[in-house]
Design a protein around this motif. Structure first.
Motif, mmCIF file in Angstrom:
data_model
loop_
_atom_site.group_PDB
_atom_site.id
_atom_site.type_symbol
_atom_site.label_atom_id
_atom_site.label_comp_id
_atom_site.label_asym_id
_atom_site.label_seq_id
_atom_site.Cartn_x
_atom_site.Cartn_y
_atom_site.Cartn_z
ATOM 1 N N GLY A 238 0.780 -1.161 0.129
ATOM 2 C CA GLY A 238 0.171 0.007 0.095
ATOM 3 C C GLY A 238 0.845 1.320 -0.150
ATOM 4 O O GLY A 238 2.060 1.244 0.591
ATOM 5 N N ILE A 239 0.495 2.389 -0.595
ATOM 6 C CA ILE A 239 1.051 3.665 -0.578
ATOM 7 C C ILE A 239 0.279 4.710 0.035
ATOM 8 O O ILE A 239 -1.014 4.853 0.060
ATOM 9 C CB ILE A 239 1.595 4.049 -2.077
ATOM 10 C CG1 ILE A 239 0.177 3.824 -2.828
ATOM 11 C CG2 ILE A 239 2.384 3.103 -2.564
ATOM 12 C CD1 ILE A 239 0.478 4.478 -4.348
ATOM 13 N N ILE A 240 1.025 5.678 0.450
ATOM 14 C CA ILE A 240 0.371 6.891 1.185
ATOM 15 C C ILE A 240 1.343 8.107 0.760
ATOM 16 O O ILE A 240 1.876 8.708 1.512
ATOM 17 C CB ILE A 240 0.225 6.741 2.877
ATOM 18 C CG1 ILE A 240 -0.152 5.319 3.190
ATOM 19 C CG2 ILE A 240 -0.523 7.943 3.214
ATOM 20 C CD1 ILE A 240 0.530 4.467 3.554
ATOM 21 N N PRO A 241 0.823 8.500 -0.652
ATOM 22 C CA PRO A 241 1.399 9.836 -0.992
ATOM 23 C C PRO A 241 0.744 11.016 -0.324
ATOM 24 O O PRO A 241 -0.516 11.244 0.110
ATOM 25 C CB PRO A 241 1.089 9.847 -2.606
ATOM 26 C CG PRO A 241 0.373 8.412 -2.696
ATOM 27 C CD PRO A 241 -0.266 8.051 -1.452
ATOM 28 N N ILE A 242 1.693 11.851 0.169
ATOM 29 C CA ILE A 242 1.238 13.207 0.975
ATOM 30 C C ILE A 242 1.727 14.525 0.040
ATOM 31 O O ILE A 242 2.957 14.918 -0.221
ATOM 32 C CB ILE A 242 1.714 13.328 2.183
ATOM 33 C CG1 ILE A 242 1.596 12.085 2.990
ATOM 34 C CG2 ILE A 242 1.324 14.755 2.825
ATOM 35 C CD1 ILE A 242 2.424 11.893 4.059
ATOM 36 N N ASN A 243 0.877 15.104 -0.758
ATOM 37 C CA ASN A 243 1.100 16.425 -1.707
ATOM 38 C C ASN A 243 2.144 15.843 -2.540
ATOM 39 O O ASN A 243 3.099 16.603 -2.663
ATOM 40 C CB ASN A 243 1.324 17.525 -0.900
ATOM 41 C CG ASN A 243 0.168 18.231 0.188
ATOM 42 O OD1 ASN A 243 -0.926 18.108 -0.290
ATOM 43 N ND2 ASN A 243 0.480 18.474 1.188
ATOM 44 N N ALA A 244 1.725 14.730 -3.156
ATOM 45 C CA ALA A 244 2.988 14.319 -4.005
ATOM 46 C C ALA A 244 2.776 15.025 -5.411
ATOM 47 O O ALA A 244 1.726 15.645 -5.845
ATOM 48 C CB ALA A 244 2.549 12.690 -4.399
ATOM 49 N N ALA A 245 4.019 14.995 -6.062
ATOM 50 C CA ALA A 245 4.237 15.885 -7.136
ATOM 51 C C ALA A 245 4.373 14.954 -8.664
ATOM 52 O O ALA A 245 5.072 14.124 -8.541
ATOM 53 C CB ALA A 245 5.334 16.812 -7.079
ATOM 54 N N VAL A 246 3.559 15.231 -9.554
ATOM 55 C CA VAL A 246 3.871 14.580 -10.890
ATOM 56 C C VAL A 246 3.718 15.741 -12.004
ATOM 57 O O VAL A 246 4.068 15.336 -13.172
ATOM 58 C CB VAL A 246 2.737 13.620 -11.294
ATOM 59 C CG1 VAL A 246 2.862 12.315 -10.275
ATOM 60 C CG2 VAL A 246 1.307 13.990 -11.098
#
Length: 253
Positions: free
Chosen positions: A118-126
């Motif tokens: 599982g993943i938990i991105p926080i304010n991730a940038a793409v």
């Protein structure tokens, strides 16, 4: 080019952190121009909950911005992969979380290692449109700092006072690669996004939510934090919801 890393010691509070716990591991990644200081409160909370936690220091970070200037996005990937391997030696179940570019790296790992639970991105940038004009820029060498976008008064992020343009070019490459392969992500995802963010446009998280192939995915909006939400008013909400998300996933396995 000589390796200036030897001239710049790791700053106080920017060291990598490791906590040994159960057979369930959590990789915790900091962001662009930042340091492990922004993720340590989360790391400690997850360790107190009994998990094995690794918070790697991304190469070129936590020292000096001239050191960062010489690192590339493959170096940053290698830093989180090293942390991932450290966890794999100790754990049979691994979750990954990260702030900003740490969220981008979280997505990268999920694209490459489908065994991640599982993943938990926080304010991730793409995608950051404001950075695009710098892709081919020869000047200037450095820009103003982007750290400490925090709503909570009196809280500072340990981040560089300047941003190398060469490093901006590198994160642009990383974001493009990750964005192009978002559909490869199938693991459960809990995505945190600040409603007001002065570094990464909040639409990034919506795009991630829509493009990943995960059946189990959730978008959680934070109304009381800016970009560095891990040090802001929503810190506890991040910790509580992350632990609840992991517990739910463990209950399904």
């Amino acid at each position: 080019m000589e390796d200036r890393a030897l001239q710049y010691p790791v700053l106080k509070d920017a060291q990598p952190f490791y906590f040994e716990g159960s057979h369930v591991g959590i990789l915790v990644s900091h962001g662009f121009t930042g340091s492990t200081q922004s993720m340590l409160p989360l790391g400690r909370a997850y360790a107190e909950a009994g998990y094995t936690v690794c918070g790697p220091r991304l190469k070129g970070h936590g020292t000096h911005y001239e050191d960062m200037e010489q690192s590339n996005y493959q170096d940053w990937v290698a830093s989180v992969e090293e942390g991932y391997q450290w966890l794999k030696e100790r754990c049979d179940t691994i979750y990954v979380t990260g702030l900003s570019m740490g969220g981008t790296l979280t997505l990268y790992l999920a694209e490459k290692y489908p065994e991640i639970k599982g993943i938990i991105p926080i304010n991730a940038a793409v995608e950051i449109p404001e950075m695009e004009p710098l892709k081919d820029a020869a000047e200037p060498r450095f820009l103003d700092a982007i750290g400490s976008d925090i709503k909570k008064e009196g809280v500072l992020e340990l981040a560089y006072e300047k941003t190398p343009v060469q490093s901006v070019k590198e994160i642009l490459k990383l974001m493009e690669e990750v964005k192009d392969q978002l559909d490869r992500i199938t693991c459960p995802a809990f995505i945190f996004v600040s409603e007001e963010d002065h570094v990464v446009p909040p639409l990034n998280s919506q795009l991630i939510f829509e493009r990943i192939s995960s059946e189990d995915k959730e978008l959680f909006y934070m109304s009381d934090s800016y970009h560095v939400a891990t040090l802001d008013h929503d810190q506890e909400a991040i910790i509580e919801n992350t632990l609840a998300f992991i517990q739910r996933q463990l209950g399904k396995s």
